[in-house]
Every structure is written in structure tokens, then in C-alpha cells.
Scaffold this motif. Structure first.
Motif, short mmCIF file in Angstrom:
data_model
loop_
_atom_site.label_atom_id
_atom_site.label_comp_id
_atom_site.label_asym_id
_atom_site.label_seq_id
_atom_site.Cartn_x
_atom_site.Cartn_y
_atom_site.Cartn_z
N MET A 220 -1.83 -3.56 23.12
CA MET A 220 -2.18 -3.73 21.44
C MET A 220 -0.94 -2.52 20.79
N SER A 221 0.28 -3.37 21.16
CA SER A 221 1.38 -3.04 21.01
C SER A 221 2.03 -3.31 19.24
N ASP A 222 1.93 -4.79 19.00
CA ASP A 222 2.61 -5.65 18.07
C ASP A 222 1.09 -5.28 17.08
N ILE A 223 0.80 -4.10 16.46
CA ILE A 223 -0.87 -4.86 15.81
C ILE A 223 -0.24 -4.73 13.91
N ILE A 224 -0.58 -5.57 13.62
CA ILE A 224 -1.36 -6.11 12.40
C ILE A 224 -1.85 -5.33 11.22
N VAL A 225 -1.65 -5.00 10.44
CA VAL A 225 -2.15 -3.95 9.29
C VAL A 225 -2.95 -5.13 8.84
N THR A 226 -3.80 -5.69 8.79
CA THR A 226 -5.00 -5.89 8.34
C THR A 226 -5.68 -5.11 6.85
N GLU A 227 -6.63 -5.82 5.92
CA GLU A 227 -6.65 -5.03 4.81
C GLU A 227 -7.53 -4.02 5.23
N SER A 228 -8.18 -4.70 6.45
CA SER A 228 -9.50 -3.11 6.38
C SER A 228 -8.80 -2.25 7.66
N LEU A 229 -7.76 -2.27 7.99
CA LEU A 229 -6.69 -1.46 8.77
C LEU A 229 -6.08 -0.56 7.58
N GLN A 230 -5.95 -1.25 6.87
CA GLN A 230 -5.53 0.08 5.30
C GLN A 230 -6.89 0.19 4.50
N VAL A 231 -8.15 -0.34 4.70
CA VAL A 231 -8.62 0.18 3.69
C VAL A 231 -9.33 2.12 4.93
N ALA A 232 -9.14 1.85 5.97
CA ALA A 232 -9.42 3.05 7.28
C ALA A 232 -8.48 3.98 7.35
N LEU A 233 -7.21 3.13 7.30
CA LEU A 233 -5.82 4.07 6.99
C LEU A 233 -5.79 4.88 5.28
N TRP A 234 -6.62 4.35 4.45
CA TRP A 234 -6.42 4.90 2.93
C TRP A 234 -7.56 5.46 3.59
N GLN A 235 -9.34 5.13 3.57
CA GLN A 235 -10.18 6.28 4.04
C GLN A 235 -9.58 7.81 4.98
N ALA A 236 -8.80 7.96 5.91
CA ALA A 236 -8.27 8.54 6.45
C ALA A 236 -7.30 9.38 5.77
N ALA A 237 -6.56 9.05 5.30
CA ALA A 237 -5.81 9.72 4.19
C ALA A 237 -6.58 10.71 3.15
N LYS A 238 -7.44 10.10 2.69
CA LYS A 238 -8.24 10.63 0.79
C LYS A 238 -8.90 11.62 1.55
N ALA A 239 -9.61 11.41 3.00
CA ALA A 239 -10.52 12.64 4.17
C ALA A 239 -9.66 14.03 4.08
N ALA A 240 -7.94 13.57 4.52
CA ALA A 240 -7.38 14.97 4.56
C ALA A 240 -6.92 15.66 3.51
N GLN A 241 -6.69 14.08 2.55
CA GLN A 241 -6.01 15.28 1.16
C GLN A 241 -7.16 16.19 0.60
N VAL A 242 -8.39 16.11 0.46
CA VAL A 242 -9.38 16.85 0.35
C VAL A 242 -9.66 18.23 1.37
N GLN A 243 -9.04 18.18 2.24
CA GLN A 243 -8.66 19.76 3.62
C GLN A 243 -7.48 20.47 3.55
N ALA A 244 -6.59 19.68 2.37
CA ALA A 244 -5.28 20.53 2.42
C ALA A 244 -5.79 21.85 1.55
N TYR A 245 -4.71 22.47 1.67
CA TYR A 245 -4.44 23.31 1.75
C TYR A 245 -3.42 23.86 0.76
N ALA A 246 -3.23 24.00 -0.60
CA ALA A 246 -2.25 23.29 -1.66
C ALA A 246 -2.79 25.06 -2.81
N PRO A 247 -2.95 25.94 -1.83
CA PRO A 247 -3.22 27.16 -3.43
C PRO A 247 -1.51 27.74 -4.50
N TYR A 248 -1.45 27.03 -3.97
CA TYR A 248 0.41 27.46 -5.04
C TYR A 248 0.73 26.20 -5.45
#
Length: 140
Positions: free
Chosen positions: A1-29
Motif C-alpha cells: 500500500m505504498s502508493d496511497i491516494i489520499v481520498t476524501e474519506s482518508l482526509q476525514v479520518a486524519l481530521w478526526q484523529a487530529a481533532k481527538a488528539a487536540q483535545v488531549q493536548a497539554y498546553a497550560p502555558y
């Protein structure tokens, strides 16, 4: 699967993962929460968030965390990246993260820039880090 095409559904999955990660960020400063997600050469998604430290600049960017998660999972190639942050301006990778991405991504790798509401734009790594120095410069 080395030649991956970034489809709209993959974009959505990436966005969802980044959004879930953002909630866990530790940025008290800075209170500036960032999430990132990397799509690897096997089609798997790895996420990271920024982690600040009172001893500046000892924190870790979200992109670095996502790359570390990718490496820990046994992957070595980033095929697409999503960076998600708040605000009216585009939250693009810092200079250090651009170079870290260059280690594991090719110049044509897509770097998506998003807010918690939407994907706002994208760049290639070449556009963000032109004429970059990479691993191939060290081969003889």
C-alpha cells in the motif's frame, strides 16, 4: 500500500484523529492546543498532540508526537499529515517540525491544515520547506 491516494474519506479520518488528539493536548502555558495525525505507508493513522513544559523550549509539538507514534508502530514513511489548531490564522508546522517531517516524508507529501470545524487548506512539504536537506543528502 505504498502508493496511497489520499481520498476524501482518508482526509476525514486524519481530521478526526487530529481533532481527538487536540483535545488531549497539554498546553497550560500557551493554552494553544494542537493535534496532528500522520497517515503511514500501510494506510494506518497515528496521532499526536502538543505537550508543553515549564522549562521552555522543552515541549513537544503535535507533529513530532504523531511521527513518534508512527515510528513506534513500525512505520517509516508519512504519506499525508493533518495539523489542527484554533484561531483565524493557519496553524502550519513550525520550522523544526517541517524538518522532522522531511525525514519521513517526500517533498510531494500533502500537509493538510485544519481547524476544529474543517480542513482549511493544504500544502506539499516542498511548499512548506523548499530546497530542503534530507536523508538522501547523506548517502554516498
Amino acid at each position: 500500500m505504498s502508493d496511497i491516494i489520499v481520498t476524501e474519506s482518508l482526509q476525514v479520518a486524519l481530521w478526526q484523529a487530529a481533532k481527538a488528539a487536540q483535545v488531549q493536548a497539554y498546553a497550560p502555558y500557551s493554552r494553544f492546543l494542537v493535534g496532528a495525525a500522520v497517515l503511514d505507508e500501510h494506510g494506518r493513522i497515528h496521532a499526536g498532540c502538543n505537550v508543553e513544559n515549564a522549562a521552555y523550549p522543552q515541549g513537544t509539538c503535535a507533529e513530532a508526537g504523531a511521527l513518534s507514534a508512527m515510528i513506534l508502530a513500525g512505520s517509516r514513511r508519512a504519506k499525508a499529515v493533518m495539523v489542527l489548531g484554533e484561531g483565524s490564522g493557519l496553524v502550519t508546522p513550525c520550522g523544526g517540525c517541517r524538518q522532522k517531517l522531511r525525514e519521513f516524508a517526500s517533498p510531494d507529501t500533502l500537509i493538510f491544515i485544519a481547524s476544529p470545524q474543517e480542513v482549511r487548506t493544504w500544502f506539499t512539504l516542498q511548499q512548506l520547506l523548499p530546497e530542503s536537506f534530507g536523508p538522501e543528502h547523506l548517502t554516498t
